[in-house]
Design a protein around this motif. Structure first.
Motif, mmCIF file in Angstrom:
data_model
loop_
_atom_site.group_PDB
_atom_site.id
_atom_site.type_symbol
_atom_site.label_atom_id
_atom_site.label_comp_id
_atom_site.label_asym_id
_atom_site.label_seq_id
_atom_site.Cartn_x
_atom_site.Cartn_y
_atom_site.Cartn_z
ATOM 1 N N ALA A 112 0.832 -1.207 0.000
ATOM 2 C CA ALA A 112 0.000 0.000 0.000
ATOM 3 C C ALA A 112 0.866 1.256 0.000
ATOM 4 C CB ALA A 112 -0.939 -0.005 1.197
ATOM 5 N N GLU A 113 1.942 1.238 0.763
ATOM 6 C CA GLU A 113 2.817 2.413 0.811
ATOM 7 C C GLU A 113 3.467 2.658 -0.553
ATOM 8 O OE1 GLU A 113 4.445 5.833 1.850
ATOM 9 O OE2 GLU A 113 2.949 4.751 2.995
ATOM 10 N N SER A 114 3.860 1.595 -1.244
ATOM 11 C CA SER A 114 4.453 1.809 -2.567
ATOM 12 C C SER A 114 3.410 2.346 -3.545
ATOM 13 C CB SER A 114 5.135 0.541 -3.082
ATOM 14 O OG SER A 114 4.255 -0.306 -3.722
ATOM 15 N N ALA A 115 2.141 1.941 -3.387
ATOM 16 C CA ALA A 115 1.072 2.496 -4.230
ATOM 17 C C ALA A 115 0.864 3.981 -3.917
ATOM 18 C CB ALA A 115 -0.226 1.726 -4.030
ATOM 19 N N ARG A 116 0.920 4.333 -2.624
ATOM 20 C CA ARG A 116 0.791 5.749 -2.239
ATOM 21 C C ARG A 116 1.916 6.576 -2.855
ATOM 22 N NH1 ARG A 116 0.422 3.623 3.036
ATOM 23 N NH2 ARG A 116 -1.719 3.213 3.586
ATOM 24 N N VAL A 117 3.138 6.034 -2.820
ATOM 25 C CA VAL A 117 4.284 6.741 -3.409
ATOM 26 C C VAL A 117 4.050 6.950 -4.903
ATOM 27 C CG1 VAL A 117 6.738 6.493 -3.986
ATOM 28 C CG2 VAL A 117 5.952 6.024 -1.661
ATOM 29 N N SER A 118 3.525 5.932 -5.582
ATOM 30 C CA SER A 118 3.234 6.068 -7.021
ATOM 31 C C SER A 118 2.224 7.181 -7.273
ATOM 32 C CB SER A 118 2.684 4.755 -7.587
ATOM 33 O OG SER A 118 3.639 3.743 -7.503
ATOM 34 N N VAL A 119 1.169 7.218 -6.453
ATOM 35 C CA VAL A 119 0.148 8.258 -6.600
ATOM 36 C C VAL A 119 0.759 9.635 -6.354
ATOM 37 C CG1 VAL A 119 -1.969 9.197 -5.577
ATOM 38 C CG2 VAL A 119 -1.829 6.762 -6.119
ATOM 39 N N ARG A 120 1.612 9.730 -5.334
ATOM 40 C CA ARG A 120 2.254 11.027 -5.040
ATOM 41 C C ARG A 120 3.180 11.455 -6.179
ATOM 42 N NH1 ARG A 120 3.459 8.671 0.307
ATOM 43 N NH2 ARG A 120 1.595 8.978 1.556
ATOM 44 N N ASN A 121 3.838 10.484 -6.808
ATOM 45 C CA ASN A 121 4.696 10.822 -7.957
ATOM 46 C C ASN A 121 3.864 11.375 -9.111
ATOM 47 O OD1 ASN A 121 7.075 10.096 -6.686
ATOM 48 N ND2 ASN A 121 7.076 8.017 -7.510
ATOM 49 N N VAL A 122 2.694 10.801 -9.336
ATOM 50 C CA VAL A 122 1.797 11.316 -10.379
ATOM 51 C C VAL A 122 1.357 12.735 -9.999
ATOM 52 C CG1 VAL A 122 -0.416 11.009 -11.543
ATOM 53 C CG2 VAL A 122 1.032 9.027 -11.080
ATOM 54 N N ARG A 123 1.056 12.945 -8.711
ATOM 55 C CA ARG A 123 0.678 14.275 -8.229
ATOM 56 C C ARG A 123 1.804 15.279 -8.519
ATOM 57 N NH1 ARG A 123 2.193 17.437 -4.234
ATOM 58 N NH2 ARG A 123 0.737 18.913 -3.332
ATOM 59 N N ARG A 124 3.043 14.875 -8.221
ATOM 60 C CA ARG A 124 4.184 15.763 -8.461
ATOM 61 C C ARG A 124 4.293 16.120 -9.941
ATOM 62 N NH1 ARG A 124 8.702 12.710 -7.272
ATOM 63 N NH2 ARG A 124 8.851 12.330 -9.494
ATOM 64 N N ASP A 125 4.076 15.116 -10.808
ATOM 65 C CA ASP A 125 4.095 15.388 -12.254
ATOM 66 C C ASP A 125 3.025 16.413 -12.628
ATOM 67 O OD1 ASP A 125 6.122 13.556 -12.488
ATOM 68 O OD2 ASP A 125 4.868 11.972 -13.382
ATOM 69 N N GLY A 126 1.833 16.260 -12.040
ATOM 70 C CA GLY A 126 0.745 17.204 -12.304
ATOM 71 C C GLY A 126 1.097 18.609 -11.843
ATOM 72 N N MET A 127 1.688 18.706 -10.670
ATOM 73 C CA MET A 127 2.075 20.025 -10.152
ATOM 74 C C MET A 127 3.171 20.649 -11.019
ATOM 75 S SD MET A 127 0.097 20.756 -7.752
ATOM 76 C CE MET A 127 -0.894 20.178 -6.406
ATOM 77 N N ASP A 128 4.080 19.798 -11.536
ATOM 78 C CA ASP A 128 5.117 20.307 -12.446
ATOM 79 C C ASP A 128 4.494 20.846 -13.735
ATOM 80 O OD1 ASP A 128 7.053 19.629 -10.609
ATOM 81 O OD2 ASP A 128 7.720 17.818 -11.680
ATOM 82 N N GLN A 129 3.468 20.149 -14.244
ATOM 83 C CA GLN A 129 2.757 20.636 -15.436
ATOM 84 C C GLN A 129 2.130 22.002 -15.152
ATOM 85 O OE1 GLN A 129 -0.203 17.869 -16.917
ATOM 86 N NE2 GLN A 129 1.214 16.138 -16.801
ATOM 87 N N ILE A 130 1.566 22.156 -13.966
ATOM 88 C CA ILE A 130 0.924 23.421 -13.594
ATOM 89 C C ILE A 130 1.966 24.536 -13.526
ATOM 90 C CG2 ILE A 130 -0.299 24.635 -11.736
ATOM 91 C CD1 ILE A 130 -1.661 21.881 -11.131
#
Length: 187
Positions: free
Chosen positions: A124-142
């Motif tokens: 579950a923690e590795s899945a959370r990290v994956s989701v946070r990485n996607v979030r970071r990519d989204g914030m970088d796009q912004i």
């Protein structure tokens, strides 16, 4: 909102969904003391010179809550399937009956259940990290869009959208973890 600059929330959401899908697959491979055909998915069998998933060399059934059977289609592969199961680390001792391999699922002891809940937490923690990485990519796009002329109101809107998606997906991961841990600890 500006029409020329837009963040692809659907793509971010799809990538976050992928992390959850991967987590569900990992959870399915955890043995909980109940028989499940999905627990055999990661096992590969050497057949005709290449590695093949076990469900492509035989029919996998769950006739009882504590039994999985594999009806191997080719008699010459029965020994290879049995060997692959023994070496898989599942801790199951296959029993042969002609071309049918029976896998009785033993009861889990308390210590093993606790170990499995820790493994589930790590997944579950590795899945959370994956989701946070996607979030970071989204914030970088912004940030890139802001540099390209996005208004501050639009920036705030998209940051909120990305964060809402992240929070929703993390909540789904936590919910899946709670369900899996309850399933593992159930005697």
């Amino acid at each position: 909102m500006s029409d020329e600059i837009e963040i692809n929330i659907d793509d971010l959401s799809r990538r976050m969904d992928g992390a959850i899908s991967s987590l569900r697959t990992e959870f399915a491979s955890l043995r909980t003391g109940r028989a499940s055909a999905s627990m055999l998915e990661p096992i590969m069998v050497e057949s005709y010179g290449q590695l093949t998933p076990i469900n492509q060399v035989g029919t996998v059934n769950v006739p009882e809550p504590r039994m999985v059977t594999i009806n191997v289609w080719d008699k010459s592969l029965v020994q290879k399937v049995e060997k692959a199961i023994r070496e898989s680390g599942l801790g199951i001792n296959p029993q042969l009956n002609g071309t049918i391999i029976m896998l009785p699922i033993p009861e889990l002891n308390e210590e093993r259940r606790r170990e499995l809940t820790k493994v589930a937490s790590q997944y579950a923690e590795s899945a959370r990290v994956s989701v946070r990485n996607v979030r970071r990519d989204g914030m970088d796009q912004i940030k890139k869009a802001k540099a390209a002329g996005m208004s501050e109101d639009d920036q705030k809107f998209w940051e909120t959208e990305v964060q809402d998606q992240t929070n929703a997906h993390i909540a789904r991961i936590d919910e899946a973890l709670e369900t899996k841990q309850a399933e593992i600890m159930q005697v």
